[in-house]
Design a protein around this motif. Structure first.
Motif, PDB file in Angstrom:
ATOM      1  N   VAL A   1      15.009 -51.925  21.025  1.00 59.77           N
ATOM      2  CA  VAL A   1      16.040 -52.625  21.780  1.00 59.77           C
ATOM      3  C   VAL A   1      17.417 -52.168  21.374  1.00 59.77           C
ATOM      4  CG1 VAL A   1      17.021 -54.895  22.254  1.00 59.77           C
ATOM      5  CG2 VAL A   1      14.550 -54.596  22.158  1.00 59.77           C
ATOM      6  N   ARG A   2      17.610 -51.996  20.029  1.00 59.87           N
ATOM      7  CA  ARG A   2      18.929 -51.521  19.572  1.00 59.87           C
ATOM      8  C   ARG A   2      19.234 -50.152  20.153  1.00 59.87           C
ATOM      9  NH1 ARG A   2      17.103 -53.713  14.712  1.00 59.87           N
ATOM     10  NH2 ARG A   2      16.514 -51.637  13.954  1.00 59.87           N
ATOM     11  N   ASN A   3      18.199 -49.372  20.354  1.00 64.18           N
ATOM     12  CA  ASN A   3      18.407 -48.047  20.935  1.00 64.18           C
ATOM     13  C   ASN A   3      18.890 -48.154  22.378  1.00 64.18           C
ATOM     14  OD1 ASN A   3      18.120 -45.111  21.015  1.00 64.18           O
ATOM     15  ND2 ASN A   3      16.426 -45.512  22.422  1.00 64.18           N
ATOM     16  N   LEU A   4      18.466 -49.237  23.083  1.00 65.92           N
ATOM     17  CA  LEU A   4      18.916 -49.423  24.451  1.00 65.92           C
ATOM     18  C   LEU A   4      20.350 -49.934  24.496  1.00 65.92           C
ATOM     19  CD1 LEU A   4      15.771 -51.102  26.049  1.00 65.92           C
ATOM     20  CD2 LEU A   4      16.660 -48.825  26.535  1.00 65.92           C
ATOM     21  N   VAL A   5      20.708 -50.783  23.527  1.00 65.03           N
ATOM     22  CA  VAL A   5      22.022 -51.410  23.559  1.00 65.03           C
ATOM     23  C   VAL A   5      23.094 -50.523  22.972  1.00 65.03           C
ATOM     24  CG1 VAL A   5      23.319 -53.427  22.800  1.00 65.03           C
ATOM     25  CG2 VAL A   5      20.925 -53.645  23.437  1.00 65.03           C
ATOM     26  N   GLN A   6      22.789 -49.811  21.885  1.00 64.01           N
ATOM     27  CA  GLN A   6      23.784 -48.997  21.211  1.00 64.01           C
ATOM     28  C   GLN A   6      23.355 -47.544  21.252  1.00 64.01           C
ATOM     29  OE1 GLN A   6      24.096 -50.553  17.293  1.00 64.01           O
ATOM     30  NE2 GLN A   6      25.147 -52.434  17.913  1.00 64.01           N
ATOM     31  N   ALA A   7      24.333 -46.690  21.389  1.00 55.81           N
ATOM     32  CA  ALA A   7      24.046 -45.261  21.418  1.00 55.81           C
ATOM     33  C   ALA A   7      23.553 -44.821  20.045  1.00 55.81           C
ATOM     34  CB  ALA A   7      25.305 -44.479  21.789  1.00 55.81           C
TER      35      ALA A   7
ATOM     36  N   THR B   1      22.664 -60.877  45.329  1.00 60.85           N
ATOM     37  CA  THR B   1      22.596 -62.320  45.139  1.00 60.85           C
ATOM     38  C   THR B   1      21.484 -62.640  44.164  1.00 60.85           C
ATOM     39  OG1 THR B   1      22.433 -64.435  46.295  1.00 60.85           O
ATOM     40  CG2 THR B   1      20.988 -62.688  47.050  1.00 60.85           C
ATOM     41  N   GLU B   2      21.298 -63.912  43.897  1.00 60.13           N
ATOM     42  CA  GLU B   2      20.296 -64.318  42.923  1.00 60.13           C
ATOM     43  C   GLU B   2      18.910 -63.838  43.343  1.00 60.13           C
ATOM     44  OE1 GLU B   2      19.026 -68.380  40.496  1.00 60.13           O
ATOM     45  OE2 GLU B   2      20.021 -68.517  42.442  1.00 60.13           O
ATOM     46  N   GLY B   3      18.241 -63.156  42.422  1.00 56.65           N
ATOM     47  CA  GLY B   3      16.905 -62.635  42.695  1.00 56.65           C
ATOM     48  C   GLY B   3      16.879 -61.197  43.152  1.00 56.65           C
ATOM     49  N   ASP B   4      18.038 -60.626  43.522  1.00 55.68           N
ATOM     50  CA  ASP B   4      18.083 -59.229  43.944  1.00 55.68           C
ATOM     51  C   ASP B   4      18.002 -58.304  42.732  1.00 55.68           C
ATOM     52  OD1 ASP B   4      18.311 -60.055  46.504  1.00 55.68           O
ATOM     53  OD2 ASP B   4      20.448 -59.567  46.734  1.00 55.68           O
ATOM     54  N   THR B   5      17.435 -57.132  42.958  1.00 60.62           N
ATOM     55  CA  THR B   5      17.401 -56.100  41.933  1.00 60.62           C
ATOM     56  C   THR B   5      18.564 -55.143  42.165  1.00 60.62           C
ATOM     57  OG1 THR B   5      14.993 -56.241  41.743  1.00 60.62           O
ATOM     58  CG2 THR B   5      16.034 -54.242  40.911  1.00 60.62           C
ATOM     59  N   VAL B   6      19.393 -54.963  41.155  1.00 62.86           N
ATOM     60  CA  VAL B   6      20.579 -54.114  41.278  1.00 62.86           C
ATOM     61  C   VAL B   6      20.628 -53.136  40.115  1.00 62.86           C
ATOM     62  CG1 VAL B   6      21.881 -55.890  42.514  1.00 62.86           C
ATOM     63  CG2 VAL B   6      22.017 -55.776  40.034  1.00 62.86           C
ATOM     64  N   SER B   7      21.427 -52.098  40.295  1.00 60.44           N
ATOM     65  CA  SER B   7      21.637 -51.108  39.231  1.00 60.44           C
ATOM     66  C   SER B   7      22.917 -51.440  38.482  1.00 60.44           C
ATOM     67  CB  SER B   7      21.732 -49.702  39.830  1.00 60.44           C
ATOM     68  OG  SER B   7      20.516 -49.339  40.457  1.00 60.44           O
ATOM     69  N   VAL B   8      22.866 -51.329  37.166  1.00 62.51           N
ATOM     70  CA  VAL B   8      24.040 -51.578  36.330  1.00 62.51           C
ATOM     71  C   VAL B   8      24.185 -50.422  35.338  1.00 62.51           C
ATOM     72  CG1 VAL B   8      23.958 -54.084  36.518  1.00 62.51           C
ATOM     73  CG2 VAL B   8      22.675 -52.950  34.719  1.00 62.51           C
ATOM     74  N   LEU B   9      25.424 -50.183  34.955  1.00 67.05           N
ATOM     75  CA  LEU B   9      25.725 -49.140  33.986  1.00 67.05           C
ATOM     76  C   LEU B   9      25.986 -49.785  32.632  1.00 67.05           C
ATOM     77  CD1 LEU B   9      26.372 -46.147  33.331  1.00 67.05           C
ATOM     78  CD2 LEU B   9      28.764 -46.672  33.920  1.00 67.05           C
ATOM     79  N   ASN B  10      25.196 -49.398  31.617  1.00 64.61           N
ATOM     80  CA  ASN B  10      25.435 -49.867  30.258  1.00 64.61           C
ATOM     81  C   ASN B  10      26.676 -49.157  29.743  1.00 64.61           C
ATOM     82  OD1 ASN B  10      25.410 -50.213  27.420  1.00 64.61           O
ATOM     83  ND2 ASN B  10      23.215 -50.630  27.470  1.00 64.61           N
ATOM     84  N   LEU B  11      27.731 -49.919  29.475  1.00 62.44           N
ATOM     85  CA  LEU B  11      29.004 -49.317  29.086  1.00 62.44           C
ATOM     86  C   LEU B  11      28.959 -48.687  27.706  1.00 62.44           C
ATOM     87  CD1 LEU B  11      31.468 -52.042  30.465  1.00 62.44           C
ATOM     88  CD2 LEU B  11      30.749 -49.876  31.523  1.00 62.44           C
ATOM     89  N   GLN B  12      27.981 -49.047  26.880  1.00 59.88           N
ATOM     90  CA  GLN B  12      27.884 -48.465  25.545  1.00 59.88           C
ATOM     91  C   GLN B  12      27.070 -47.182  25.553  1.00 59.88           C
ATOM     92  OE1 GLN B  12      26.568 -51.320  22.657  1.00 59.88           O
ATOM     93  NE2 GLN B  12      28.099 -52.854  23.233  1.00 59.88           N
ATOM     94  N   THR B  13      25.913 -47.234  26.219  1.00 58.62           N
ATOM     95  CA  THR B  13      25.039 -46.047  26.203  1.00 58.62           C
ATOM     96  C   THR B  13      25.268 -45.134  27.394  1.00 58.62           C
ATOM     97  OG1 THR B  13      23.294 -47.169  27.429  1.00 58.62           O
ATOM     98  CG2 THR B  13      23.277 -47.401  25.027  1.00 58.62           C
ATOM     99  N   LYS B  14      26.063 -45.626  28.403  1.00 61.32           N
ATOM    100  CA  LYS B  14      26.312 -44.876  29.630  1.00 61.32           C
ATOM    101  C   LYS B  14      25.018 -44.608  30.393  1.00 61.32           C
ATOM    102  CE  LYS B  14      30.606 -44.790  28.539  1.00 61.32           C
ATOM    103  NZ  LYS B  14      31.532 -45.743  29.208  1.00 61.32           N
ATOM    104  N   ARG B  15      24.038 -45.450  30.195  1.00 64.88           N
ATOM    105  CA  ARG B  15      22.789 -45.327  30.930  1.00 64.88           C
ATOM    106  C   ARG B  15      22.800 -46.275  32.128  1.00 64.88           C
ATOM    107  NH1 ARG B  15      18.085 -45.338  26.254  1.00 64.88           N
ATOM    108  NH2 ARG B  15      18.668 -43.364  25.231  1.00 64.88           N
TER     109      ARG B  15
END
Length: 379
Positions: free
Chosen positions: A348-354, A286-300
């Motif tokens: 930042v570009r390194n985080l967003v794009q492989a 919910t709002e304010g929670d810390t969650v894990s997400v997968l970057n679909l471009q870098t697979k990180r």
């Protein structure tokens, strides 16, 4: 002679006036069409006006408390003649309605009296939160109208474990007789108002007004703080719950803005830069929670904070790519020259794009250093 005659006539008239006035004062007894009584008998004075000395003579038994009965006029006249009451004027009355007054104590009045007698005693709380049940169904109780006093508890017994009570009340009356006593037994349990589910609710469902009903439940059955109804609307449950279950504050949470395996917008934030990309949530929040997400471009896999529906924000300072070992300053560097500023946008570009190649990674992570080449010494 004439004067003597006139004087005699005047005297006779004077003597006759008191008798005539007395006759005018005497009124004929009149039958009443509607009467009310407070005692258990109907007397002559209740039935007719101008009953005189016969007013206190009992002639009928009164109806039941709080009820009305009808008497045919012919029957009433027959009873009155038997009591030597004659010459009663009836007019066009065909029957006499007799109502016996009473004091009525409704079931709710008695429940409130018992609750008030137990209030803040024996471990109980406010009277408004005490639910009373009598051993015998008490729909309504009628007392003689002379019982005008309040219900005063004079003997009280209560067992906290079973909730059983035994109470005796006294009511003073207007006849200065002994007070009327009333005894009641039953159960009295302290309750609380709680919001309960009207149907089975899954964890992902948002609570609507039709899903919630207010009920009073025994306080002992509700553990924790009950959730107010208005606080539950629009919320989610921490776990699936069945219909009829009381809702506690600990059972509800803000609705999930991000669901597991949901496609979300990942926002990267660093000072002066705001970038977005697509990602996949690896857990709900919910709002304010810390969650894990997968970057679909870098697979990180990144860790971010839920900031909106389908939106996770990653702070660049905590998610920047690993930096290569810092370049040590050597004698080939001039003492008065500092390294160039870090290219934040490249990070930042390194985080967003492989990255396309290891060289690009090195270029994005290592500051460019200007090196002063000294002329070679001749030997």
């Amino acid at each position: 002679m004439i004067r003597t005659t006139i004087a005699t006539i005047s005297a006779l008239l004077a003597l006759s006036l008191p008798a005539q006035a007395a006759d005018d004062v005497i009124a004929a007894p009149m039958l009443r069409a509607n009467i009310t009584v407070t005692s258990d008998v109907v007397r002559v004075g209740d039935l007719i006006d101008n009953a005189g000395s016969a007013a206190l003579i009992p002639v009928y038994r009164s109806p039941d408390l709080g009820t009305t009965g009808a008497l045919p006029v012919a029957q009433v006249l027959g009873v009155l003649r038997a009591k030597q009451v004659i010459g009663v004027m009836t007019g066009d009355i065909r029957e006499v309605q007799v109502t016996r007054l009473a004091r009525t104590l409704a079931n709710k009045d008695l429940e409130n009296a018992v609750a008030s007698a137990l209030e803040r005693r024996f471990g109980l709380g406010d009277a408004a939160n005490i639910t009373v049940s009598f051993d015998r169904g008490v729909a309504e109780m009628r007392l003689d109208a002379s019982n005008t006093g309040a219900l005063q508890p004079v003997a009280t017994r209560y067992e906290a474990r079973s909730g059983r009570f035994d109470l005796t009340f006294e009511i003073n009356n207007d006849n200065h007789a002994a007070p009327t006593k009333l005894r009641f037994t039953g159960t009295a349990i302290e309750t609380v108002e709680v919001a309960v589910l009207t149907r089975d609710i899954d964890r992902v469902d948002l609570l609507k007004a039709s899903d919630i009903a207010l009920e009073r439940r025994p306080k002992a059955e509700v553990t924790g703080e009950p959730a107010p109804r208005d606080r539950t609307l629009g919320m989610q449950l921490r776990r699936p719950m069945r219909a009829g279950t009381p809702i506690r504050v600990a059972d509800i949470v803000k609705p999930d803005f991000v669901q597991r395996d949901q496609s979300v917008t990942v926002i990267y934030q660093v000072p002066g830069i705001h970038l977005t990309t697509r990602g996949k949530a690896l857990e709900s929040g919910t709002e304010g929670d810390t969650v894990s997400v997968l970057n679909l471009q870098t697979k990180r896999t990144l860790s971010g904070v839920v900031t909106g529906r389908g939106q996770v924000t990653v702070q660049g300072a905590s998610q920047s790519a690993p930096m290569a070992a810092a370049v040590e300053q050597t004698s080939s560097l001039k003492r008065d020259e500092a390294p160039a500023p870090v290219d934040t946008a490249a990070l930042v570009r390194n985080l967003v794009q492989a990255p396309a190649s290891p060289a690009q990674v090195a270029q994005a992570q290592i500051p460019q250093v200007r090196v002063s080449q000294a002329p070679a010494k001749s030997e």
